[in-house]
Design a protein around this motif. Structure first.
Motif, PDB file in Angstrom:
ATOM      1  N   TYR A   1       4.948  -6.464   4.880  1.00  0.00           N
ATOM      2  CA  TYR A   1       5.571  -5.452   5.731  1.00  0.00           C
ATOM      3  C   TYR A   1       4.729  -4.001   5.664  1.00  0.00           C
ATOM      4  CZ  TYR A   1       9.469  -3.577   8.261  1.00  0.00           C
ATOM      5  OH  TYR A   1      10.335  -3.082   9.362  1.00  0.00           O
ATOM      6  N   CYS A   2       4.549  -3.414   6.951  1.00  0.00           N
ATOM      7  CA  CYS A   2       3.871  -2.062   6.911  1.00  0.00           C
ATOM      8  C   CYS A   2       4.638  -0.959   6.275  1.00  0.00           C
ATOM      9  CB  CYS A   2       3.411  -1.675   8.215  1.00  0.00           C
ATOM     10  SG  CYS A   2       2.481  -2.731   9.347  1.00  0.00           S
ATOM     11  N   HIS A   3       4.129  -0.323   5.051  1.00  0.00           N
ATOM     12  CA  HIS A   3       5.192   0.481   4.364  1.00  0.00           C
ATOM     13  C   HIS A   3       4.516   2.062   4.465  1.00  0.00           C
ATOM     14  CE1 HIS A   3       1.977   0.913   1.336  1.00  0.00           C
ATOM     15  NE2 HIS A   3       2.092  -0.547   0.925  1.00  0.00           N
ATOM     16  N   HIS A   4       3.551   2.099   5.179  1.00  0.00           N
ATOM     17  CA  HIS A   4       3.273   3.504   5.542  1.00  0.00           C
ATOM     18  C   HIS A   4       3.102   4.499   4.052  1.00  0.00           C
ATOM     19  CE1 HIS A   4       4.396   1.920   9.224  1.00  0.00           C
ATOM     20  NE2 HIS A   4       5.697   2.207   9.346  1.00  0.00           N
ATOM     21  N   PHE A   5       2.868   3.602   3.215  1.00  0.00           N
ATOM     22  CA  PHE A   5       2.815   4.436   1.790  1.00  0.00           C
ATOM     23  C   PHE A   5       1.370   4.584   1.384  1.00  0.00           C
ATOM     24  CE2 PHE A   5       5.202   5.400  -1.952  1.00  0.00           C
ATOM     25  CZ  PHE A   5       6.016   6.431  -1.312  1.00  0.00           C
ATOM     26  N   GLY A   6       0.479   4.067   1.891  1.00  0.00           N
ATOM     27  CA  GLY A   6      -0.939   4.173   1.650  1.00  0.00           C
ATOM     28  C   GLY A   6      -1.381   3.136   0.690  1.00  0.00           C
ATOM     29  N   GLY A   7      -2.140   3.167  -0.624  1.00  0.00           N
ATOM     30  CA  GLY A   7      -2.148   2.531  -1.555  1.00  0.00           C
ATOM     31  C   GLY A   7      -2.818   1.198  -1.293  1.00  0.00           C
ATOM     32  N   SER A   8      -1.975   0.270  -1.471  1.00  0.00           N
ATOM     33  CA  SER A   8      -2.559  -1.179  -1.262  1.00  0.00           C
ATOM     34  C   SER A   8      -2.529  -1.372   0.529  1.00  0.00           C
ATOM     35  CB  SER A   8      -1.542  -2.032  -1.711  1.00  0.00           C
ATOM     36  OG  SER A   8      -0.142  -2.142  -1.164  1.00  0.00           O
ATOM     37  N   GLN A   9      -2.162  -0.527   1.221  1.00  0.00           N
ATOM     38  CA  GLN A   9      -2.228  -0.791   2.518  1.00  0.00           C
ATOM     39  C   GLN A   9      -3.231   0.350   3.116  1.00  0.00           C
ATOM     40  OE1 GLN A   9       1.445  -1.195   4.522  1.00  0.00           O
ATOM     41  NE2 GLN A   9       1.925  -3.152   3.449  1.00  0.00           N
ATOM     42  N   LEU A  10      -3.930   1.047   2.530  1.00  0.00           N
ATOM     43  CA  LEU A  10      -5.024   1.948   3.160  1.00  0.00           C
ATOM     44  C   LEU A  10      -6.314   1.500   2.888  1.00  0.00           C
ATOM     45  CD1 LEU A  10      -5.227   4.861   3.928  1.00  0.00           C
ATOM     46  CD2 LEU A  10      -5.508   5.670   1.712  1.00  0.00           C
ATOM     47  N   PHE A  11      -6.905   1.395   4.153  1.00  0.00           N
ATOM     48  CA  PHE A  11      -8.286   0.712   4.185  1.00  0.00           C
ATOM     49  C   PHE A  11      -9.151   1.779   5.088  1.00  0.00           C
ATOM     50  CE2 PHE A  11      -5.392  -2.792   3.475  1.00  0.00           C
ATOM     51  CZ  PHE A  11      -6.170  -3.609   2.503  1.00  0.00           C
ATOM     52  N   ARG A  12     -10.544   1.677   4.621  1.00  0.00           N
ATOM     53  CA  ARG A  12     -11.360   2.387   5.301  1.00  0.00           C
ATOM     54  C   ARG A  12     -12.461   1.669   5.724  1.00  0.00           C
ATOM     55  NH1 ARG A  12     -11.293   4.220   0.113  1.00  0.00           N
ATOM     56  NH2 ARG A  12     -13.553   3.609  -0.010  1.00  0.00           N
ATOM     57  N   ILE A  13     -12.719   1.722   7.133  1.00  0.00           N
ATOM     58  CA  ILE A  13     -14.010   0.848   7.744  1.00  0.00           C
ATOM     59  C   ILE A  13     -14.999   2.136   8.001  1.00  0.00           C
ATOM     60  CG2 ILE A  13     -14.487  -0.693   9.389  1.00  0.00           C
ATOM     61  CD1 ILE A  13     -11.973  -1.310   9.861  1.00  0.00           C
ATOM     62  N   ASN A  14     -16.039   1.555   7.251  1.00  0.00           N
ATOM     63  CA  ASN A  14     -17.158   2.738   7.586  1.00  0.00           C
ATOM     64  C   ASN A  14     -18.413   2.470   8.393  1.00  0.00           C
ATOM     65  OD1 ASN A  14     -19.130   1.443   5.917  1.00  0.00           O
ATOM     66  ND2 ASN A  14     -18.413   2.444   4.155  1.00  0.00           N
ATOM     67  N   THR A  15     -19.077   3.282   8.634  1.00  0.00           N
ATOM     68  CA  THR A  15     -20.222   3.072   9.619  1.00  0.00           C
ATOM     69  C   THR A  15     -21.148   1.959   9.191  1.00  0.00           C
ATOM     70  OG1 THR A  15     -21.102   5.130   8.888  1.00  0.00           O
ATOM     71  CG2 THR A  15     -19.994   5.254  10.811  1.00  0.00           C
TER      72      THR A  15
ATOM     73  N   ILE B   1     -15.407  -2.653   4.471  1.00  0.00           N
ATOM     74  CA  ILE B   1     -14.005  -2.167   4.463  1.00  0.00           C
ATOM     75  C   ILE B   1     -13.663  -1.766   3.175  1.00  0.00           C
ATOM     76  CG2 ILE B   1     -11.473  -3.000   4.699  1.00  0.00           C
ATOM     77  CD1 ILE B   1     -12.370  -4.789   6.839  1.00  0.00           C
ATOM     78  N   GLY B   2     -13.399  -0.421   2.954  1.00  0.00           N
ATOM     79  CA  GLY B   2     -12.829  -0.248   1.572  1.00  0.00           C
ATOM     80  C   GLY B   2     -11.434  -0.169   1.386  1.00  0.00           C
ATOM     81  N   VAL B   3     -11.073  -0.021  -0.167  1.00  0.00           N
ATOM     82  CA  VAL B   3      -9.635   0.215  -0.384  1.00  0.00           C
ATOM     83  C   VAL B   3      -9.954   0.634  -1.825  1.00  0.00           C
ATOM     84  CG1 VAL B   3      -9.407  -2.239  -1.065  1.00  0.00           C
ATOM     85  CG2 VAL B   3      -7.588  -0.698  -0.768  1.00  0.00           C
ATOM     86  N   GLY B   4      -9.432   1.968  -1.726  1.00  0.00           N
ATOM     87  CA  GLY B   4      -9.547   2.617  -3.326  1.00  0.00           C
ATOM     88  C   GLY B   4     -11.050   2.750  -3.306  1.00  0.00           C
TER      89      GLY B   4
END
Ligand code: UD2
Ligand code: MN
Length: 579
Positions: A487-501, A505-508
């Motif tokens: 469930y999307c929790h809008h709290f970053g952390g375990s649901q915060l990903f970065r897709i770079n150029t 896909i990074g997480v932390g």
């Protein structure tokens, strides 16, 4: 699922956020990533009387035992010589309870003598160093919040037993507003046996470890302040080599080598083998240790000599007390826990001082199982530790390197860090060098180990466009099970990903990979990134180009599937904030 009852949605959100918060707190303990245990000490002893390259404050005389090499008794009993102790079946539930409460197995700790012996983990060479007799005196400062009794008091006993009397000016204990019964009147009673050598002060409110350390330093009256965590055991002749460095140059922060003490069985052990390590960081400012580069090692004659380090873990170090205050102590805007090690390190280096790790000084530290305490009520919408990092970044980094941090931590960019004008003013008045100088001359291996991350193409929650599910690491670490959807929790952390150029896909500090072309896992990031992810914002397709498959969220499961252009393969990567 989108038209769910708003009350239910609210409740789900609350539960998901609560779990995430707990997980983020737990993750703080991974700040210190220690490599697996290595073989144990070594190092050849030089055969001649040699002048040390670091200055005339100590001399290595091979074959002649050093002037501060004490004789320690050998004892037998539980945990003696740093051996592990074990929990009996009938003790199990009490032991587990104490682990939950303190992060340590206090039942085991209680079995061990306050004066237990530990094995000498130093390089053999260390025994033959001769130090000056006119060293500055030390105030050892122990700040504590809700620590277990025997681990706390063993620290006190060990400092007294392992330090030459003439140099131990006092032990300053500062209670950071603990609320445990065992830390109340009993403590005052207990320290009477030390005849005033141990002083106890208590905070009237929770200041956090950072504020409490500054308070401890204000209360201290010795020449040198030595900070230790409240769960340490000092090894042979640990204090003298630290004081000798500060006698030689008062702008040196001298850091002992930290040995490990197991939180469960209290086994005392070296963390590394014969190779020296030093403190660095990755760009999210997770603290790291890595092998000392040759360039630094070569400046020295002997393997047991101190070497320069960009930073330190935070807990254990010695500094000239006045110099600490000349540097403005810790930034008072740093809250509770974390980042203070970088603040002090950058400040020292950039403003004319230096940090040295001292191999002949060894102190054991009990690494916790988890952080047992909360941070109190603080009105900060991002993790407190991130706010601390941000203050350090805004004050001590230059524009270029700030971007290194914000690329790694995009979600906190722009959060108000409070007033930093005093820190900036200090930096200007003291004509401190810039961060680029520090990176090129001191922390140069960081560029190699943790090069600048490619810019983010998109970052945030990776949410199925249709529905309420988000990609979630589920707390998995490298080598762990599959990550999934929740469930999307809008709290970053375990649901915060970065897709770079470059297609990561990074997480932390980690990356997401699919080694089997089916499930997704947390993995170490490639230092020179090449793919495999390709995100198309328009269609919402996230393609794995190695497997030629697409990220798919069918039936609440996250997998790679043949690309089909359907709803289960259409993702929105949206910047959500927790503030
Ligand atoms: C590491 C450091 C620690 C500190 C921290 C934050 C080592 C071995 N430990 O985490 O010293 O620098 O990173 O950067 O390098 N305490 C308080 N008030 C609080 C919280 C903690 O007084 O609100 C005390 C606590 O009782 C302990 C010390 O501060 O004596 C350090 O806390 P920790 O042991 O939980 O931190 P640790 O070792 O995980
Ligand atoms: Mn600690």
């Amino acid at each position: 699922a989108d038209e769910e009852d708003p009350e239910v949605v609210k409740k789900k959100l609350r539960v998901a956020r609560y779990q995430e918060k707990k997980r983020q707190q737990k993750n703080l303990q991974n700040v210190m990533e220690k490599p697996a245990l290595a073989e144990g000490g070594g190092g050849a002893v030089e055969m001649a009387i040699a002048e040390p390259t670091h200055g005339p404050e100590a001399v290595l005389k091979t074959g002649i035992l050093g002037n501060f090499e004490p004789n320690y008794p050998s004892r037998s009993g539980p945990g003696e010589n740093g051996q592990p102790v074990h929990t009996g079946m009938e003790e199990r539930s009490r032991a587990d309870k104490s682990i939950r409460e303190f992060g340590f197995n206090m039942i085991n700790s209680d079995k061990i003598s306050m004066n237990r012996t530990i094995q000498d983990t130093r390089l053999d060479e260390c025994k033959y160093w001769h130090y000056p007799e006119d060293l500055p005196t030390a105030s050892v400062i122990l700040v504590f919040h809700n620590e277990g009794w025997s681990t706390l008091m063993r620290t006190v006993h060990s400092v007294i037993e392992m330090s030459p009397k003439q140099f131990l000016h006092e032990i300053v204990m500062v209670d950071d507003f603990s609320d445990k019964e065992h830390l109340k009147g009993r403590l005052e009673e207990y320290i009477k046996q030390f005849n005033g050598l141990v002083k106890l002060y208590r905070n009237k409110e929770r200041l956090g470890l950072i504020g409490t350390r500054t308070r401890g330093a204000e209360l201290a009256t010795g020449d040198v302040i030595v900070f230790l965590d409240a769960h340490c055991e000092c090894n042979r002749n640990w204090l003298v080599p630290l004081l000798a460095r500060i006698r030689y140059d008062r702008t040196i922060m001298a850091v002992p080598t930290i040995d490990g003490i197991d939180w469960d069985n209290f086994r005392y052990h070296p963390v590394y083998g014969a190779q020296h390590h030093r403190g660095i960081f990755e760009w999210g400012f997770l603290y790291k240790e890595s092998v000392v580069p040759d360039r630094e090692l070569k400046r020295r004659k002997h393997h047991s000599e101190p070497y320069k380090s960009p930073t330190h873990a935070g807990g254990l170090f010695a500094m000239d007390r006045k110099y600490f205050f000349e540097l403005g102590a810790y930034d008072p805007g740093l809250k509770i826990w974390g980042g203070e090690n970088f603040e002090l390190s950058f400040k020292i280096w950039q403003c004319g001082g230096s940090i040295e790790w001292v191999p002949c000084s060894r102190v054991g530290h009990v690494y916790r199982n988890h952080m047992p305490y909360g941070f109190g009520k603080i009105d900060v919408k991002i993790p407190v530790i991130s706010l601390n990092y941000m203050r350090v970044v805004e004050v001590w980094l230059d524009r270029e390197h700030r971007e290194y941090f914000y690329t790694r931590e995009p979600s906190v960019r722009g959060y108000p860090v409070g007033d930093i004008s005093k820190q900036i003013q200090f930096k200007e008045e003291h004509k401190c060098k810039d961060f680029k100088w520090f990176m090129e001359n001191v922390a140069y291996e960081v560029y190699e180990r943790f090069p600048k991350l490619p810019p983010n193409k998109a970052w945030g929650e990776v949410k199925l466009k249709k529905g309420t599910s988000c990609m979630d690491t589920m707390g998995q670490a490298v080598g762990g099970g599959a990550i999934g959807l929740s469930y999307c929790h809008h709290f970053g952390g375990s649901q915060l990903f970065r897709i770079n150029t470059k297609g990561q896909i990074g997480v932390g500090e980690r990356c997401i990979e699919s080694p089997n072309g089916n499930t997704l896992h947390v993995a170490y990031c490639d230092v020179q990134p090449v793919g495999p992810w390709d995100y198309d914002e328009g269609s919402g397709v996230i393609k794995n180009t190695h497997h030629n498959k697409c990220l798919d969220g069918t039936n609440g499961k996250l997998t790679l599937m043949p690309c089909n252009g359907g709803d289960t393969q259409s993702w929105a990567v949206t910047e959500t904030y927790s503030w």
